[in-house]
Design an enzyme around this catalytic site. Structure first.
Site, PDB file in Angstrom:
ATOM      1  N   CYS A   1       1.727   0.803  12.203  1.00 41.93           N
ATOM      2  CA  CYS A   1       2.764   1.265  11.289  1.00 41.93           C
ATOM      3  C   CYS A   1       3.535   2.432  11.885  1.00 41.93           C
ATOM      4  CB  CYS A   1       2.155   1.718   9.971  1.00 41.93           C
ATOM      5  SG  CYS A   1       1.089   0.484   9.258  1.00 41.93           S
TER       6      CYS A   1
ATOM      7  N   ASN B   1      -7.417   4.490   9.400  1.00 43.75           N
ATOM      8  CA  ASN B   1      -6.898   3.258   9.994  1.00 43.75           C
ATOM      9  C   ASN B   1      -6.925   3.245  11.518  1.00 43.75           C
ATOM     10  OD1 ASN B   1      -4.901   5.265   9.104  1.00 43.75           O
ATOM     11  ND2 ASN B   1      -3.445   4.040  10.264  1.00 43.75           N
TER      12      ASN B   1
ATOM     13  N   GLN C   1      -7.485   0.526   4.091  1.00 47.20           N
ATOM     14  CA  GLN C   1      -8.358   0.018   5.168  1.00 47.20           C
ATOM     15  C   GLN C   1      -9.804  -0.135   4.708  1.00 47.20           C
ATOM     16  OE1 GLN C   1      -7.367  -1.112   8.038  1.00 47.20           O
ATOM     17  NE2 GLN C   1      -5.286  -0.303   8.163  1.00 47.20           N
TER      18      GLN C   1
ATOM     19  N   THR D   1      10.088  -8.153 -12.848  1.00 46.00           N
ATOM     20  CA  THR D   1       9.356  -9.416 -13.008  1.00 46.00           C
ATOM     21  C   THR D   1       8.260  -9.512 -11.954  1.00 46.00           C
ATOM     22  OG1 THR D   1      11.319 -10.433 -13.917  1.00 46.00           O
ATOM     23  CG2 THR D   1       9.627 -11.936 -13.084  1.00 46.00           C
TER      24      THR D   1
ATOM     25  N   SER E   1      -4.053  -2.847  -0.516  1.00 45.76           N
ATOM     26  CA  SER E   1      -2.965  -3.692  -0.014  1.00 45.76           C
ATOM     27  C   SER E   1      -3.536  -5.058   0.351  1.00 45.76           C
ATOM     28  CB  SER E   1      -2.362  -3.011   1.219  1.00 45.76           C
ATOM     29  OG  SER E   1      -1.349  -3.813   1.767  1.00 45.76           O
ATOM     30  N   ALA E   2      -2.784  -6.118   0.023  1.00 43.65           N
ATOM     31  CA  ALA E   2      -3.314  -7.479   0.187  1.00 43.65           C
ATOM     32  C   ALA E   2      -3.390  -7.930   1.650  1.00 43.65           C
ATOM     33  CB  ALA E   2      -2.442  -8.463  -0.597  1.00 43.65           C
ATOM     34  N   HIS E   3      -2.423  -7.483   2.470  1.00 41.28           N
ATOM     35  CA  HIS E   3      -2.344  -8.085   3.816  1.00 41.28           C
ATOM     36  C   HIS E   3      -3.422  -7.605   4.778  1.00 41.28           C
ATOM     37  CE1 HIS E   3      -0.121  -4.931   6.305  1.00 41.28           C
ATOM     38  NE2 HIS E   3       0.069  -4.448   5.104  1.00 41.28           N
TER      39      HIS E   3
ATOM     40  N   GLY F   1       0.824  -1.206   0.000  1.00 42.46           N
ATOM     41  CA  GLY F   1       0.000   0.000   0.000  1.00 42.46           C
ATOM     42  C   GLY F   1       0.858   1.258   0.000  1.00 42.46           C
TER      43      GLY F   1
HETATM   44  N1  PLP Z   1      -2.529   3.267   4.222  1.00 40.48           N
HETATM   45  C1  PLP Z   1      -3.230   2.906   5.307  1.00 40.48           C
HETATM   46  C2  PLP Z   1      -4.502   3.616   5.611  1.00 40.48           C
HETATM   47  C3  PLP Z   1      -2.770   1.867   6.133  1.00 40.48           C
HETATM   48  O1  PLP Z   1      -3.483   1.520   7.206  1.00 40.48           O
HETATM   49  C4  PLP Z   1      -1.557   1.221   5.798  1.00 40.48           C
HETATM   50  C5  PLP Z   1      -1.008   0.164   6.682  1.00 40.48           C
HETATM   51  O2  PLP Z   1      -1.328   0.063   7.839  1.00 40.48           O
HETATM   52  C6  PLP Z   1      -0.878   1.622   4.642  1.00 40.48           C
HETATM   53  C7  PLP Z   1      -1.382   2.662   3.880  1.00 40.48           C
HETATM   54  C8  PLP Z   1       0.388   0.958   4.220  1.00 40.48           C
HETATM   55  O3  PLP Z   1       0.111  -0.289   3.625  1.00 40.48           O
HETATM   56  P1  PLP Z   1       1.288  -1.371   3.478  1.00 40.48           P
HETATM   57  O4  PLP Z   1       1.524  -1.927   4.840  1.00 40.48           O
HETATM   58  O5  PLP Z   1       0.766  -2.398   2.529  1.00 40.48           O
HETATM   59  O6  PLP Z   1       2.467  -0.639   2.944  1.00 40.48           O
END
Ligand code: PLP
Length: 378
Positions: free
Chosen positions: A319, A150, A176, A232, A194-196, A70
């Protein structure tokens, strides 16, 4: 009992995601650019994944760029548009409550001479739409406003913003939001996912780039991803993202209904049993997040106390939790230092149960009571 309530930080991969990724690692090792049948098999699988993700966003296949996360999607959107449109204007509008992946990119652009205007939020993290409207002028080249916050789960009115953007490009960080609210046909020009956060693999993201939006190539080389991002393809990662999407998106309503059920149950229990709290999430926020300040406590101490009971929560955004200092989101919402200090974020997935919430309620109550008895309560 083991209760994972940090799903906004990251989610546990679906078992099917892990299984499909393993198979892709074993079987789909051909380079999607290779002309032989092994390459074609990989290319076909990547193409199917791109098609599925496009459908989930109400987009076309060639509007999806796979990225590594992300953060990469956010950085790419901001730097790409700012640099491509610098001759048309120098103003970028964002909010005070964006993820650092957007805010830090804004700081870099500010040093390059762009003017950044930060829109305020109210005590439930709702965007000041009058301020936004007034800020949009003929110098505005980019607006970047997240779809769901988030830390507290506030849902931003991105469809309204898309209508009022004027000639500016509108990017939304939907990291989110994707898999929690409908992200089809939002009117946004660029969307980061974002996948996770949806039970897919870490280190895998995507950026939706609406047809006609000029985003310059930012990794040059072999010309993959329509020449926008060479390198790749991460085939197992793309397969994992796709598998997660195919489970999470069609089941969005039932997943969200379960998250709502457990979230509301926990909230009602906390409101009923624990005094001196402040609910920081809005009632109409995303079902995945519940942020509460337990006054007279320290969130970090509560977090580690709960950890001893195998309950995993967060104090704010994971984060940014390795950065000293208070949450910029809660500060922007006007919370006092004491309220920020005692904030805990519970974040849910469809796997959480009412039985777990009874256990969590018990342990949170005990931890708060103990802290208040031993620590100084206001
Ligand atoms: N944007 C938001 C709102 C998020 O909550 C996060 C991660 O917590 C990100 C961006 C970053 O995503 P990634 O962990 O895939 O870099």
């Amino acid at each position: 009992m083991f209760v994972y309530l940090d799903n906004s930080a990251t989610t546990r991969q679906y078992d099917q995601v892990t299984a499909e990724m393993k198979q892709a690692m074993e079987d789909l090792y051909g380079n999607p650019s290779s002309l032989h049948c092994l390459g074609l098999a990989s290319e076909k699988r990547v193409r199917a994944a791109r098609q599925h993700l496009a459908e989930a966003l109400g987009a076309k296949e060639d509007e999806i760029v796979f990225t590594s996360c992300g953060t990469e999607s956010d950085n790419t959107a901001l730097y790409g548009i700012a640099h491509a449109k610098r001759r048309e204007g120098n103003k970028i509008i964002t909010s005070r409550v964006e993820h650092p992946a957007v805010l830090e990119a804004c700081k870099v652009l500010e040093k390059e001479g762009f003017v950044i205007e930060y829109i305020d939020v109210d005590d439930k993290c709702r965007l000041n739409m009058d301020q936004l409207q007034a800020a949009i002028d003929d110098q505005t080249i980019l607006i970047s406003i997240m779809a769901v916050n988030n830390e507290v789960g506030t849902i931003m009115p991105i469809r309204d913003i898309a209508k009022m953007k004027g000639k500016a490009v509108f990017h939304t960080d939907a990291v989110q939001a994707f898999g929690k609210i409908d992200m089809k046909n939002t009117g946004a020009d660029l969307i980061s996912v974002s996948a996770h956060k949806i039970h897919g693999p870490k280190g895998m993201g995507a950026l939706y780039v609406k047809k006609g939006i000029n985003l310059p190539a930012y990794l040059v080389g072999g010309g993959q991803e329509r020449h926008m991002r060479s390198g790749t393809e991460n085939v197992p990662g793309i397969v994992g993202f796709d598998t997660a999407c195919q489970i999470a998106i069609p089941n969005l309503q039932t997943r969200v209904a379960n998250m709502s059920k457990v979230r509301n149950y926990l909230l009602a229990g906390i409101e009923d049993q624990i005094k001196d709290i402040k609910v920081n999430s809005p009632a109409d926020g995303a079902a995945s997040v519940l942020n509460i300040s337990f006054l007279g406590t320290r969130g970090e101490v509560l977090l580690h106390t709960l950890e001893q009971d195998n309950i995993f929560v967060s104090t704010g955004s994971a984060c940014s939790s390795n950065k000293k200092g208070r949450s910029h989101v809660l500060a922007a919402m006007g919370l006092k230092d004491k309220e920020i200090e005692g904030a805990i974020r519970f974040s849910f997935s469809e796997a959480n149960t009412i039985e777990e919430m009874d256990y969590v309620l018990d342990k949170v109550n005990a931890a708060v009571t103990r802290f208040r008895r031993l620590g100084s309560f206001r």
